[in-house]
Design a protein around this motif. Structure first.
Motif, short mmCIF file in Angstrom:
data_model
loop_
_atom_site.label_atom_id
_atom_site.label_comp_id
_atom_site.label_asym_id
_atom_site.label_seq_id
_atom_site.Cartn_x
_atom_site.Cartn_y
_atom_site.Cartn_z
N SER A 186 0.81 -1.22 0.00
CA SER A 186 0.00 0.00 0.00
C SER A 186 0.84 1.28 0.00
O SER A 186 0.56 2.20 -0.77
N SER A 187 1.85 1.36 0.85
CA SER A 187 2.61 2.61 0.98
C SER A 187 4.04 2.33 1.43
O SER A 187 4.26 1.85 2.55
N ILE A 188 4.98 2.66 0.59
CA ILE A 188 6.39 2.48 0.93
C ILE A 188 6.80 3.46 2.04
O ILE A 188 7.60 3.12 2.92
N ILE A 189 6.24 4.68 2.01
CA ILE A 189 6.59 5.67 3.04
C ILE A 189 6.16 5.17 4.42
O ILE A 189 6.92 5.23 5.39
N ASP A 190 4.94 4.66 4.52
CA ASP A 190 4.47 4.13 5.81
C ASP A 190 5.28 2.92 6.24
O ASP A 190 5.52 2.71 7.44
N LEU A 191 5.71 2.13 5.27
CA LEU A 191 6.57 0.99 5.59
C LEU A 191 7.90 1.46 6.17
O LEU A 191 8.40 0.89 7.15
N LEU A 192 8.47 2.52 5.59
CA LEU A 192 9.72 3.07 6.11
C LEU A 192 9.53 3.61 7.53
O LEU A 192 10.40 3.45 8.39
N ILE A 193 8.40 4.28 7.77
CA ILE A 193 8.13 4.79 9.12
C ILE A 193 8.06 3.63 10.11
O ILE A 193 8.63 3.70 11.21
N TRP A 194 7.38 2.55 9.73
CA TRP A 194 7.27 1.38 10.61
C TRP A 194 8.66 0.81 10.90
O TRP A 194 9.00 0.54 12.06
N LEU A 195 9.46 0.62 9.85
CA LEU A 195 10.77 -0.01 10.03
C LEU A 195 11.73 0.88 10.81
O LEU A 195 12.45 0.40 11.69
N VAL A 196 11.75 2.18 10.48
CA VAL A 196 12.65 3.09 11.20
C VAL A 196 12.26 3.17 12.67
O VAL A 196 13.13 3.17 13.56
N THR A 197 10.97 3.24 12.94
CA THR A 197 10.52 3.26 14.33
C THR A 197 10.92 1.99 15.05
O THR A 197 11.42 2.02 16.19
#
Length: 764
Positions: A463-474
């Protein structure tokens, strides 16, 4: 009006439709502007009256509003069953999460009792269950382990070099620290609520919260492994503390207490099996089987009967005092050391409670006041600090049990608090022989729902690579930097992604969809065709100081015109023309000067010859003829003498601005540029200056610029920023893209594709 008329409204021909610029629209729609609000009007109106006092009291104590109208017959049976179920759950979770927070088990029961009672009075959600929560507990545990470590409380053994831990002194110091932390958390939450700062938690997006809680679950798991294996590991704090603790646990695996390990594994297997039965037969069971309660009762009985502590060396809970304690003022000398952690815990707790409260409110069709929720949670923590509680939040597992077992209001929470009160007064001391391994097993089993959040990765990937990055970075930052610093890094990264999204928007050139007045990206829609000579440009993001230059660059790139190069060529041509004119002026002045210096004797007199020398007259008039021919404005061949007289006068002449073609430059195929501002919701001073430059640059190359779809707030900001002038007026702004295209094509005399049905050419 008949249905057929609604479905097929009369067509409005393209020729008859009125094109509305912003100036015409404001005149036609009679736009009014409210007067600017004064400072006095911005202050809340406070009146001393019974009605105002009553409204304020109802707002501060929501229970006074809903309790008198409580439907006893319909709601009370469900609330009683729900309250008993939740109260039973609080016993094992209170004991277990106290272990996680690094305080005595009785403080976990206190943290379950007082907040429930206070939230019953001040809360607005009908279904959430306030009390100890794993993520908050592990955040507190990391702080107590770093500021009050075991090494500070080692007492020497008489006659030996050995030392032994003074548990009572350590627990007293940790309770004092945690009480101060809890009161500070409450102060922050109350302040956020009073200042109507409930929006602060919106910066914790769902991917951020889920990634954070997943990482916290792993930290909780690692922190409980020492109780599962029965080994002693010193507390760790700071960055990489989880990995250091895990490495030390692995190094001490040869010292594992087999009895403790077997007890933990059996308890976890039994609880997982019963929870699977609960999930499978949830529709047939009147209430979930109290897995944790049954486990601690059975394990306490076995531990007491088999003397597990003395026989197998299994560590147990120990002394659990009965009765309530008198309130004690927290020691605020710790405030400077824990203020940062207190704010982090306050924000995380608010985010969990508000998000969970909204879920239940949406499901059961009632409203939750975010600001009052902050105040209610803050009161629970602030008052709880005086009663030696630790910081609380809402628990997903207990809230689901409260809802699914028939809970309809916080009466269920009040009943649960009574159950906990009975446990504190009479039953708590019976669990002194409860093995700590059982509490660790309860904590690990309850982490199952958090570990399921790893499934988010697959969903976010699609769905969203940006949200995936937020999840992983967090997730990674929380694991590496611990919970407090990890939260700060996560929020900073989430805000950075917002900035990046505005700096990397999608720039589109729009075309008209065949036979409609709809305009779409020509790349995405094959039937969308560009209007000849007209470019419609749109950005998917607002335009402000961070991306204004990028907007201009994309605009010039999409136009297909090397604007800067063409302006440079025009300036060079103008300079060349000016030099040529100056050269001709000098030549003319020289001729006039030479003619004025001719000797008077050479000029024949009429007395001598009787006529004037026509050659001399012609020679003196040649400079005038040359000057008129060198001007930028051509004179028609049939011009009269009167029309030529101004050319020789001393008055300044108004020259027309030379065109690109007159300068020998190729005119662009583009004659009009329309900027679609429908996605722009604000402009700043940098954006206004950039827009002025766009008007100036494109006018230099004979391209007219227009705006379309500006919001009223954007128009106001343009006015305040002195954007409009004699050359840029509101007649350059149009209500819609179609209005702008219609105006441009009519002015250029072009034929425009007709829409099949044109209901209205404007978007008011």
């Amino acid at each position: 009006m008949e249905l057929s008329e609604l479905q097929h409204p009369p067509r409005v021909s393209q020729a008859d439709s009125e094109v509305l610029s912003e100036a015409k629209l404001e005149e036609m729609a009679l736009r009014t502007r409210p007067p600017p609000a004064s400072f006095h009007s911005r202050l809340p109106h406070i009146r001393c009256s019974c009605a105002s006092a009553k409204a304020l009291l109802y707002r501060v104590l929501p229970v006074l509003r809903w309790l008198p109208r409580y439907p006893v017959r319909d709601w009370l049976p469900g609330d009683v069953i729900s309250g008993l179920s939740v109260g039973i759950m609080h016993l094992p979770q209170g004991l277990a999460y106290a272990l996680l927070a690094g305080v005595p088990p009785i403080n976990g029961l206190y943290s379950a009792f007082y907040p429930l009672l206070l939230y019953f009075l001040f809360g607005t959600s009908r279904h959430i269950s306030v009390g100890p929560f794993a993520v908050i507990s592990v955040m507190i545990g990391s702080l107590t382990g770093s500021l009050v470590p075991n090494s500070n409380f080692m007492d020497p053994v008489n006659g030996t070099n050995e030392t032994v831990l003074n548990v009572a002194r350590r627990d007293s110091a940790r309770v004092e620290l945690v009480a101060t932390l809890t009161s500070l958390v409450g102060i922050f939450q109350i302040a956020l609520g009073l200042l109507q700062f409930g929006f602060v938690v919106t910066y914790l997006s769902q991917p951020l919260v889920r990634g954070y809680t997943t990482a916290a679950a792993i930290q909780v798991l690692v922190s409980q492994l020492k109780y599962v294996f029965g080994v002693e590991v010193p507390e760790q704090s700071g960055p990489l503390s989880m990995f250091i603790a895990f490495a030390k646990i692995c190094s001490k695996l040869p010292q594992t207490n087999v009895g403790t390990l077997v007890t933990s594994l059996i308890a976890m297997a039994a609880m997982l099996a019963v929870k699977m039965l609960n999930d499978r037969f949830s529709s047939k069971l009147p209430m979930p089987i109290p897995t944790e309660l049954i486990t601690i009762i059975i394990s306490t009985g076995i531990s007491y009967g088999a003397s597990l502590k003395t026989t197998f060396g299994i560590d147990v809970v120990g002394d659990i005092p009965s009765g309530m304690r008198s309130p004690v003022v927290p020691n605020f000398s710790y405030a400077g050391q824990v203020v940062g952690n207190a704010f982090a815990i306050a924000v995380v707790g608010c985010a969990l409670c508000i998000s969970l409260g909204k879920i239940f409110a949406l499901k059961h069709s009632y409203k939750v006041d975010n600001s009052q929720e902050l105040i209610a949670l803050g009161i629970c923590n602030f008052v709880g600090g005086f009663f030696q509680c630790y910081s609380v939040a809402c628990s997903m597992s207990r809230s689901l049990v409260q809802e699914t077992t028939g809970g309809n209001s916080q009466v269920a929470g009040a009943i649960a608090s009574l159950v906990i009160l009975v446990i504190i007064l009479k039953i708590g001391q019976l669990f002194q022989d409860l093995p700590k391994a059982i509490l660790a097993a309860i904590i690990i089993v309850n982490l199952k729902s958090m570990f399921r959040q790893f499934a988010d990765l697959r969903v976010l990937w699609r769905s969203s690579i940006i949200d995936l990055l937020i999840w992983l970075v967090t997730f990674v930052a929380t694991l590496l930097l611990n919970l407090d610093m990890g939260l700060g890094v996560s929020v900073a990264f989430a805000l950075l992604t917002v900035i990046v999204r505005t700096q990397l928007p999608r720039y589109s050139v729009l075309g008209q969809v065949s036979n409609t007045n709809i305009y779409r990206d020509v790349v995405d829609y094959k039937k969308a065709e560009e209007i000849p000579g007209v470019m419609i440009f749109r950005s998917s993001a607002p335009i402000y100081f961070a991306n204004a230059e990028l907007y201009v660059g994309a605009l010039k790139d999409k136009s297909g015109i090397n604007v800067d190069y063409l302006i440079g060529k025009k300036k060079k041509a103008l300079k060349k023309q000016e030099k040529q004119q100056e050269k001709e002026k000098k030549k003319e002045a020289k001729k006039e000067k030479m003619s004025s210096k001719l000797p008077e004797a050479s000029v024949p007199s009429s007395n001598d010859l009787g006529f004037i020398d026509t050659d001399m007259e012609t020679e003196t008039q040649e400079p005038r003829s040359d000057f008129s021919e060198s001007g930028p404005e051509e004179v028609a061949s049939n011009a009269t003498m009167a029309e030529l007289e101004p050319e020789v006068s001393d008055a300044p002449k108004a020259f027309k601005e030379p065109t690109l073609e007159s300068l020998g430059l190729k005119k662009p195929d583009l004659h009009s540029l329309i900027l679609d501002f429908s996605s722009v919701n604000f402009v700043d001073t940098v954006c206004i200056n950039i827009l002025k430059n766009i008007f100036r640059d494109f006018r230099e190359i004979e391209v007219d610029v227009f705006f379309a779809g500006c919001h009223a707030s954007v128009v106001d900001q343009l006015e305040k920023g002195n954007f409009f002038s004699q050359t840029i007026t509101k007649h350059h702004l149009f209500a819609s893209v179609h209005d702008a295209v219609t105006y441009v094509t009519r002015r250029q005399g072009q034929s425009m594709p007709q829409a099949v049905t044109l209901y209205s050419s404007t978007k008011l």
